[in-house]
Design a protein around this motif. Structure first.
Motif, PDB file in Angstrom:
ATOM      1  N   ARG A   1      39.508  47.534  43.075  1.00 35.02           N
ATOM      2  CA  ARG A   1      40.449  46.758  43.894  1.00 35.02           C
ATOM      3  C   ARG A   1      40.805  47.523  45.168  1.00 35.02           C
ATOM      4  O   ARG A   1      40.810  46.959  46.275  1.00 35.02           O
ATOM      5  CB  ARG A   1      41.720  46.455  43.092  1.00 35.02           C
TER       6      ARG A   1
ATOM      7  N   ARG B   1      39.809  46.410  49.104  1.00 35.31           N
ATOM      8  CA  ARG B   1      40.855  46.243  50.125  1.00 35.31           C
ATOM      9  C   ARG B   1      40.660  47.211  51.287  1.00 35.31           C
ATOM     10  O   ARG B   1      40.984  46.881  52.431  1.00 35.31           O
ATOM     11  CB  ARG B   1      42.229  46.409  49.477  1.00 35.31           C
TER      12      ARG B   1
ATOM     13  N   GLU C   1      40.011  38.539  45.486  1.00 38.33           N
ATOM     14  CA  GLU C   1      40.018  39.298  46.738  1.00 38.33           C
ATOM     15  C   GLU C   1      39.162  38.649  47.830  1.00 38.33           C
ATOM     16  O   GLU C   1      39.096  39.149  48.946  1.00 38.33           O
ATOM     17  CB  GLU C   1      39.541  40.724  46.486  1.00 38.33           C
TER      18      GLU C   1
END
Length: 347
Positions: free
Chosen positions: A52, A56, A87
Protein backbone atom coordinates in the motif's frame (compact mmCIF):
# COMPACT_ATOMS: atom_id res chain seq x y z
CA UNK A 1 5.04 4.10 -31.59
CA UNK A 2 1.45 3.02 -31.09
CA UNK A 3 0.73 -0.68 -30.59
CA UNK A 4 -1.99 -2.77 -28.97
CA UNK A 5 0.00 -2.52 -25.71
CA UNK A 6 0.15 1.27 -25.67
CA UNK A 7 -3.56 1.50 -26.54
CA UNK A 8 -4.49 -0.97 -23.81
CA UNK A 9 -2.47 0.50 -20.96
CA UNK A 10 -2.10 4.17 -21.91
CA UNK A 11 1.71 4.19 -21.87
CA UNK A 12 3.66 6.07 -24.56
CA UNK A 13 6.08 3.32 -25.50
CA UNK A 14 5.56 -0.47 -25.95
CA UNK A 15 8.02 -1.40 -23.21
CA UNK A 16 7.35 -3.10 -19.87
CA UNK A 17 9.64 -3.19 -16.82
CA UNK A 18 8.95 -6.50 -15.13
CA UNK A 19 8.09 -7.00 -11.46
CA UNK A 20 11.36 -8.27 -9.97
CA UNK A 21 11.34 -9.15 -6.28
CA UNK A 22 13.40 -6.76 -4.08
CA UNK A 23 14.24 -4.76 -7.25
CA UNK A 24 11.03 -3.31 -8.73
CA UNK A 25 10.19 -0.89 -5.95
CA UNK A 26 8.72 2.63 -6.06
CA UNK A 27 11.89 4.34 -7.32
CA UNK A 28 12.40 2.09 -10.33
CA UNK A 29 8.70 1.94 -11.19
CA UNK A 30 8.33 5.72 -10.94
CA UNK A 31 11.35 6.29 -13.19
CA UNK A 32 10.02 3.79 -15.72
CA UNK A 33 6.55 5.32 -15.72
CA UNK A 34 7.94 8.83 -16.16
CA UNK A 35 9.96 7.54 -19.13
CA UNK A 36 6.73 6.46 -20.81
CA UNK A 37 7.01 2.70 -20.30
CA UNK A 38 4.95 0.44 -18.05
CA UNK A 39 6.60 -0.03 -14.66
CA UNK A 40 5.41 -2.91 -12.49
CA UNK A 41 5.82 -3.09 -8.71
CA UNK A 42 6.89 -6.47 -7.34
CA UNK A 43 4.58 -7.21 -4.42
CA UNK A 44 5.54 -10.79 -3.57
CA UNK A 45 8.40 -9.59 -1.33
CA UNK A 46 6.23 -6.93 0.35
CA UNK A 47 3.66 -7.18 3.09
CA UNK A 48 0.21 -5.83 2.26
CA UNK A 49 0.97 -2.65 4.23
CA UNK A 50 4.29 -2.23 2.43
CA UNK A 51 2.55 -2.68 -0.89
CA UNK A 52 0.00 0.00 0.00
CA UNK A 53 2.81 2.39 0.91
CA UNK A 54 4.69 1.60 -2.32
CA UNK A 55 1.62 2.16 -4.50
CA UNK A 56 0.90 5.50 -2.86
CA UNK A 57 4.53 6.56 -3.23
CA UNK A 58 4.45 5.92 -6.98
CA UNK A 59 1.10 7.71 -7.31
CA UNK A 60 2.51 10.72 -5.47
CA UNK A 61 5.43 10.96 -7.92
CA UNK A 62 3.72 10.41 -11.27
CA UNK A 63 0.32 10.35 -12.94
CA UNK A 64 1.51 7.85 -15.54
CA UNK A 65 0.05 4.32 -15.61
CA UNK A 66 1.84 1.56 -13.71
CA UNK A 67 1.09 -1.95 -12.51
CA UNK A 68 1.50 -4.38 -9.62
CA UNK A 69 2.76 -7.94 -9.91
CA UNK A 70 1.10 -10.59 -7.75
CA UNK A 71 1.61 -14.21 -6.79
CA UNK A 72 -1.69 -15.86 -7.54
CA UNK A 73 -0.97 -18.68 -5.11
CA UNK A 74 -0.30 -16.41 -2.12
CA UNK A 75 -2.58 -16.89 0.86
CA UNK A 76 -3.43 -13.18 0.91
CA UNK A 77 -3.85 -12.79 -2.87
CA UNK A 78 -7.42 -11.55 -2.52
CA UNK A 79 -6.34 -8.88 -0.03
CA UNK A 80 -3.75 -7.66 -2.51
CA UNK A 81 -6.28 -7.65 -5.35
CA UNK A 82 -8.65 -5.57 -3.23
CA UNK A 83 -5.82 -3.15 -2.45
CA UNK A 84 -5.00 -2.77 -6.16
CA UNK A 85 -8.64 -2.03 -6.88
CA UNK A 86 -9.07 0.40 -3.99
CA UNK A 87 -5.89 2.30 -4.90
CA UNK A 88 -6.85 2.63 -8.56
CA UNK A 89 -3.85 0.77 -9.98
CA UNK A 90 -4.28 0.44 -13.74
CA UNK A 91 -2.60 -2.93 -14.40
CA UNK A 92 -2.23 -6.22 -12.52
CA UNK A 93 0.30 -8.82 -13.65
CA UNK A 94 0.98 -12.25 -12.22
CA UNK A 95 4.19 -14.13 -11.54
CA UNK A 96 2.21 -17.35 -11.84
CA UNK A 97 -0.97 -18.01 -13.80
CA UNK A 98 -3.90 -16.46 -11.94
CA UNK A 99 -7.16 -18.15 -11.12
CA UNK A 100 -10.30 -17.46 -13.09
CA UNK A 101 -11.77 -15.85 -9.97
CA UNK A 102 -8.92 -13.37 -9.52
CA UNK A 103 -9.10 -12.33 -13.17
CA UNK A 104 -12.85 -11.81 -12.89
CA UNK A 105 -12.51 -9.77 -9.69
CA UNK A 106 -9.91 -7.48 -11.25
CA UNK A 107 -11.71 -7.07 -14.56
CA UNK A 108 -15.02 -6.30 -12.84
CA UNK A 109 -13.22 -3.41 -11.16
CA UNK A 110 -11.76 -2.14 -14.44
CA UNK A 111 -8.19 -3.31 -13.82
CA UNK A 112 -6.22 -4.51 -16.86
CA UNK A 113 -4.98 -8.07 -16.32
CA UNK A 114 -1.68 -9.17 -17.90
CA UNK A 115 -0.44 -12.58 -16.66
CA UNK A 116 3.09 -13.84 -17.35
CA UNK A 117 3.36 -17.31 -18.87
CA UNK A 118 6.05 -19.59 -20.22
CA UNK A 119 4.04 -21.95 -22.43
CA UNK A 120 1.43 -21.73 -25.17
CA UNK A 121 -1.14 -23.77 -23.25
CA UNK A 122 -0.91 -21.37 -20.32
CA UNK A 123 -1.46 -18.40 -22.61
CA UNK A 124 -4.51 -20.09 -24.11
CA UNK A 125 -5.90 -20.79 -20.65
CA UNK A 126 -5.60 -17.25 -19.28
CA UNK A 127 -6.90 -15.78 -22.54
CA UNK A 128 -10.00 -17.97 -22.21
CA UNK A 129 -10.39 -16.71 -18.65
CA UNK A 130 -10.49 -13.11 -19.82
CA UNK A 131 -6.91 -11.83 -19.55
CA UNK A 132 -6.45 -8.58 -21.47
CA UNK A 133 -2.91 -9.37 -22.64
CA UNK A 134 -0.14 -11.80 -21.81
CA UNK A 135 3.61 -11.54 -21.19
CA UNK A 136 5.36 -14.53 -22.74
CA UNK A 137 8.83 -15.30 -21.37
CA UNK A 138 11.17 -17.53 -23.32
CA UNK A 139 13.97 -19.55 -21.81
CA UNK A 140 16.49 -16.69 -22.12
CA UNK A 141 14.68 -14.78 -19.37
CA UNK A 142 15.92 -14.44 -15.80
CA UNK A 143 14.48 -16.05 -12.69
CA UNK A 144 12.15 -19.02 -13.01
CA UNK A 145 12.17 -19.95 -16.65
CA UNK A 146 11.29 -22.62 -19.19
CA UNK A 147 13.19 -24.49 -21.86
CA UNK A 148 11.74 -22.99 -25.06
CA UNK A 149 13.55 -20.03 -26.63
CA UNK A 150 11.66 -16.78 -27.12
CA UNK A 151 12.07 -16.99 -30.90
CA UNK A 152 10.18 -20.30 -30.90
CA UNK A 153 7.67 -19.65 -28.11
CA UNK A 154 6.62 -16.13 -29.09
CA UNK A 155 5.19 -16.85 -32.56
CA UNK A 156 3.43 -19.93 -31.18
CA UNK A 157 1.58 -17.82 -28.64
CA UNK A 158 0.87 -14.97 -31.08
CA UNK A 159 -0.79 -17.48 -33.40
CA UNK A 160 -2.71 -19.16 -30.57
CA UNK A 161 -4.40 -16.23 -28.78
CA UNK A 162 -6.37 -13.21 -29.87
CA UNK A 163 -5.08 -10.79 -27.23
CA UNK A 164 -1.94 -8.60 -27.23
CA UNK A 165 1.24 -10.56 -26.59
CA UNK A 166 4.26 -8.96 -24.90
CA UNK A 167 7.59 -10.65 -25.55
CA UNK A 168 10.05 -11.28 -22.71
CA UNK A 169 13.35 -13.10 -22.47
CA UNK A 170 16.43 -11.81 -24.29
CA UNK A 171 15.42 -8.19 -24.93
CA UNK A 172 17.56 -5.17 -24.17
CA UNK A 173 17.57 -2.81 -27.18
CA UNK A 174 15.66 -1.36 -30.11
CA UNK A 175 16.61 -4.18 -32.47
CA UNK A 176 14.91 -6.61 -30.14
CA UNK A 177 11.78 -4.49 -30.05
CA UNK A 178 11.58 -4.49 -33.84
CA UNK A 179 12.16 -8.25 -33.93
CA UNK A 180 9.35 -8.80 -31.40
CA UNK A 181 7.00 -6.62 -33.43
CA UNK A 182 7.90 -8.61 -36.54
CA UNK A 183 6.88 -11.79 -34.74
CA UNK A 184 3.51 -10.20 -33.98
CA UNK A 185 4.10 -9.00 -30.42
CA UNK A 186 2.66 -5.72 -29.15
CA UNK A 187 5.81 -4.81 -27.21
CA UNK A 188 8.63 -6.15 -25.09
CA UNK A 189 9.17 -6.73 -21.37
CA UNK A 190 12.62 -6.41 -19.82
CA UNK A 191 13.87 -7.30 -16.34
CA UNK A 192 17.67 -7.49 -16.27
CA UNK A 193 18.01 -4.42 -18.50
CA UNK A 194 15.95 -2.30 -16.06
CA UNK A 195 17.76 -3.80 -13.07
CA UNK A 196 20.96 -2.45 -14.65
CA UNK A 197 19.96 1.21 -14.66
CA UNK A 198 20.98 4.10 -12.45
CA UNK A 199 17.40 4.25 -11.11
CA UNK A 200 17.60 0.69 -9.79
CA UNK A 201 18.18 0.43 -6.03
CA UNK A 202 20.31 -2.70 -6.41
CA UNK A 203 23.68 -2.08 -4.67
CA UNK A 204 26.57 -0.97 -6.87
CA UNK A 205 28.67 -4.03 -6.04
CA UNK A 206 25.90 -6.29 -7.33
CA UNK A 207 25.46 -4.25 -10.49
CA UNK A 208 29.20 -4.54 -11.06
CA UNK A 209 28.93 -8.34 -10.95
CA UNK A 210 26.22 -8.24 -13.59
CA UNK A 211 28.19 -5.89 -15.82
CA UNK A 212 31.26 -8.12 -15.58
CA UNK A 213 29.32 -11.24 -16.55
CA UNK A 214 29.60 -12.87 -19.95
CA UNK A 215 26.85 -14.88 -21.60
CA UNK A 216 28.54 -18.05 -20.32
CA UNK A 217 28.31 -16.76 -16.74
CA UNK A 218 24.49 -17.00 -16.78
CA UNK A 219 23.23 -20.47 -15.88
CA UNK A 220 20.08 -22.42 -15.09
CA UNK A 221 20.01 -24.39 -11.84
CA UNK A 222 17.49 -26.26 -9.68
CA UNK A 223 19.73 -26.07 -6.61
CA UNK A 224 18.12 -22.96 -5.13
CA UNK A 225 14.44 -23.93 -4.97
CA UNK A 226 13.95 -27.13 -6.94
CA UNK A 227 12.70 -25.34 -10.07
CA UNK A 228 14.68 -24.22 -13.14
CA UNK A 229 16.05 -20.81 -12.16
CA UNK A 230 18.29 -18.67 -14.40
CA UNK A 231 20.92 -16.69 -12.51
CA UNK A 232 24.55 -15.62 -12.47
CA UNK A 233 27.06 -18.37 -11.81
CA UNK A 234 28.67 -17.77 -8.38
CA UNK A 235 30.58 -19.72 -5.75
CA UNK A 236 27.40 -19.85 -3.65
CA UNK A 237 25.38 -21.42 -6.45
CA UNK A 238 28.13 -23.97 -6.98
CA UNK A 239 28.13 -24.80 -3.26
CA UNK A 240 24.33 -25.20 -3.29
CA UNK A 241 24.60 -27.59 -6.20
CA UNK A 242 27.20 -29.64 -4.35
CA UNK A 243 25.53 -29.54 -0.92
CA UNK A 244 24.07 -32.69 0.58
CA UNK A 245 20.38 -33.10 1.34
CA UNK A 246 20.74 -32.49 5.09
CA UNK A 247 22.62 -29.20 4.68
CA UNK A 248 20.23 -28.07 1.96
CA UNK A 249 17.11 -28.73 4.02
CA UNK A 250 18.58 -27.09 7.13
CA UNK A 251 19.36 -23.97 5.11
CA UNK A 252 15.85 -24.00 3.62
CA UNK A 253 14.23 -24.15 7.07
CA UNK A 254 16.26 -21.14 8.25
CA UNK A 255 15.36 -19.12 5.18
CA UNK A 256 11.69 -20.07 5.43
CA UNK A 257 11.60 -18.80 9.02
CA UNK A 258 13.34 -15.56 8.04
CA UNK A 259 11.02 -14.95 5.10
CA UNK A 260 7.96 -15.62 7.27
CA UNK A 261 9.12 -12.95 9.71
CA UNK A 262 9.86 -10.41 6.97
CA UNK A 263 6.64 -11.03 5.03
CA UNK A 264 4.35 -10.99 8.05
CA UNK A 265 2.87 -14.36 7.08
CA UNK A 266 1.85 -16.91 9.68
CA UNK A 267 3.21 -20.44 9.48
CA UNK A 268 -0.29 -21.51 8.41
CA UNK A 269 -0.24 -19.04 5.51
CA UNK A 270 3.27 -20.16 4.55
CA UNK A 271 2.06 -23.77 4.54
CA UNK A 272 -0.91 -22.77 2.37
CA UNK A 273 1.45 -21.11 -0.11
CA UNK A 274 3.58 -24.25 -0.15
CA UNK A 275 0.54 -26.41 -0.90
CA UNK A 276 -0.45 -24.05 -3.71
CA UNK A 277 3.07 -24.20 -5.15
CA UNK A 278 3.06 -28.00 -4.98
CA UNK A 279 -0.32 -28.27 -6.70
CA UNK A 280 0.04 -29.02 -10.38
CA UNK A 281 3.82 -29.38 -10.18
CA UNK A 282 5.88 -32.52 -9.80
CA UNK A 283 7.63 -31.31 -6.66
CA UNK A 284 8.53 -33.21 -3.53
CA UNK A 285 7.94 -31.63 -0.14
CA UNK A 286 11.68 -31.16 0.13
CA UNK A 287 11.61 -29.07 -3.05
CA UNK A 288 8.66 -27.05 -1.77
CA UNK A 289 10.66 -26.27 1.37
CA UNK A 290 13.64 -25.32 -0.78
CA UNK A 291 11.47 -22.65 -2.43
CA UNK A 292 11.85 -20.66 0.79
CA UNK A 293 15.46 -20.11 -0.27
CA UNK A 294 14.58 -17.88 -3.17
CA UNK A 295 13.25 -14.68 -1.54
CA UNK A 296 15.91 -14.62 1.16
CA UNK A 297 18.85 -15.41 -1.09
CA UNK A 298 17.66 -12.76 -3.55
CA UNK A 299 17.28 -10.28 -0.72
CA UNK A 300 20.84 -10.89 0.42
CA UNK A 301 22.17 -9.71 -2.93
CA UNK A 302 19.55 -7.26 -4.21
CA UNK A 303 19.06 -5.42 -0.91
CA UNK A 304 22.10 -6.15 1.25
CA UNK A 305 24.68 -6.30 -1.55
CA UNK A 306 26.05 -9.66 -0.36
CA UNK A 307 27.17 -11.27 -3.60
CA UNK A 308 28.86 -13.95 -1.50
CA UNK A 309 25.66 -14.94 0.31
CA UNK A 310 22.94 -14.12 -2.21
CA UNK A 311 21.85 -15.28 -5.64
CA UNK A 312 21.43 -12.97 -8.61
CA UNK A 313 18.58 -13.87 -10.95
CA UNK A 314 19.54 -12.89 -14.47
CA UNK A 315 18.52 -13.11 -18.08
CA UNK A 316 21.13 -14.10 -20.62
CA UNK A 317 21.23 -10.49 -21.80
CA UNK A 318 23.38 -9.64 -18.77
CA UNK A 319 26.28 -10.91 -20.87
CA UNK A 320 25.80 -8.15 -23.46
CA UNK A 321 24.95 -5.22 -21.16
CA UNK A 322 27.82 -2.91 -20.24
CA UNK A 323 26.33 0.33 -18.91
CA UNK A 324 23.90 1.83 -16.38
CA UNK A 325 21.68 4.41 -18.11
CA UNK A 326 18.74 6.04 -16.37
CA UNK A 327 15.33 4.61 -17.22
CA UNK A 328 14.61 7.71 -19.28
CA UNK A 329 17.85 7.28 -21.23
CA UNK A 330 17.22 3.56 -21.71
CA UNK A 331 13.69 3.95 -23.03
CA UNK A 332 14.70 6.82 -25.32
CA UNK A 333 17.62 4.77 -26.63
CA UNK A 334 15.45 1.72 -27.32
CA UNK A 335 12.79 3.74 -29.12
CA UNK A 336 15.30 5.76 -31.16
CA UNK A 337 17.11 2.62 -32.26
CA UNK A 338 13.86 0.83 -33.07
CA UNK A 339 12.68 3.66 -35.31
CA UNK A 340 16.06 3.79 -37.07
CA UNK A 341 16.07 0.03 -37.66
CA UNK A 342 12.58 0.18 -39.07
CA UNK A 343 13.56 2.87 -41.57
CA UNK A 344 16.64 0.88 -42.65
CA UNK A 345 14.86 -2.41 -43.32
CA UNK A 346 14.96 -3.47 -47.00
CA UNK A 347 11.77 -2.67 -48.89
Amino acid sequence: METALTKLTGVRHPIVQTGMGWVAGPRLVTATARAGALGILASATMTVDELRTAIREVKSRTDAPFGVNLRADAGDAHDRVRLIVDEGVRVASFALAPSRELIAELKDAGVIVIPSVGARRHAEKVAAWGADAVIVQGGEGGGHTGHVATTVLLPQVVDAVGIPVIAAGGFHDGRGLVAALAYGAAGIAMGTRFLLTSDSTVPDAVKARYLAATVRDVMVTRAVDGLPHRMLRTDLVTSLENAGRTRTLARAVRHAAAFRKLSGLTWRQLLHDGLSMKHGKDLTWSQVLLAANTPMLLRASMVEGRTDLGVMASGQVAGVIDDLPSCAELVERVMTEAKRVLTELPR
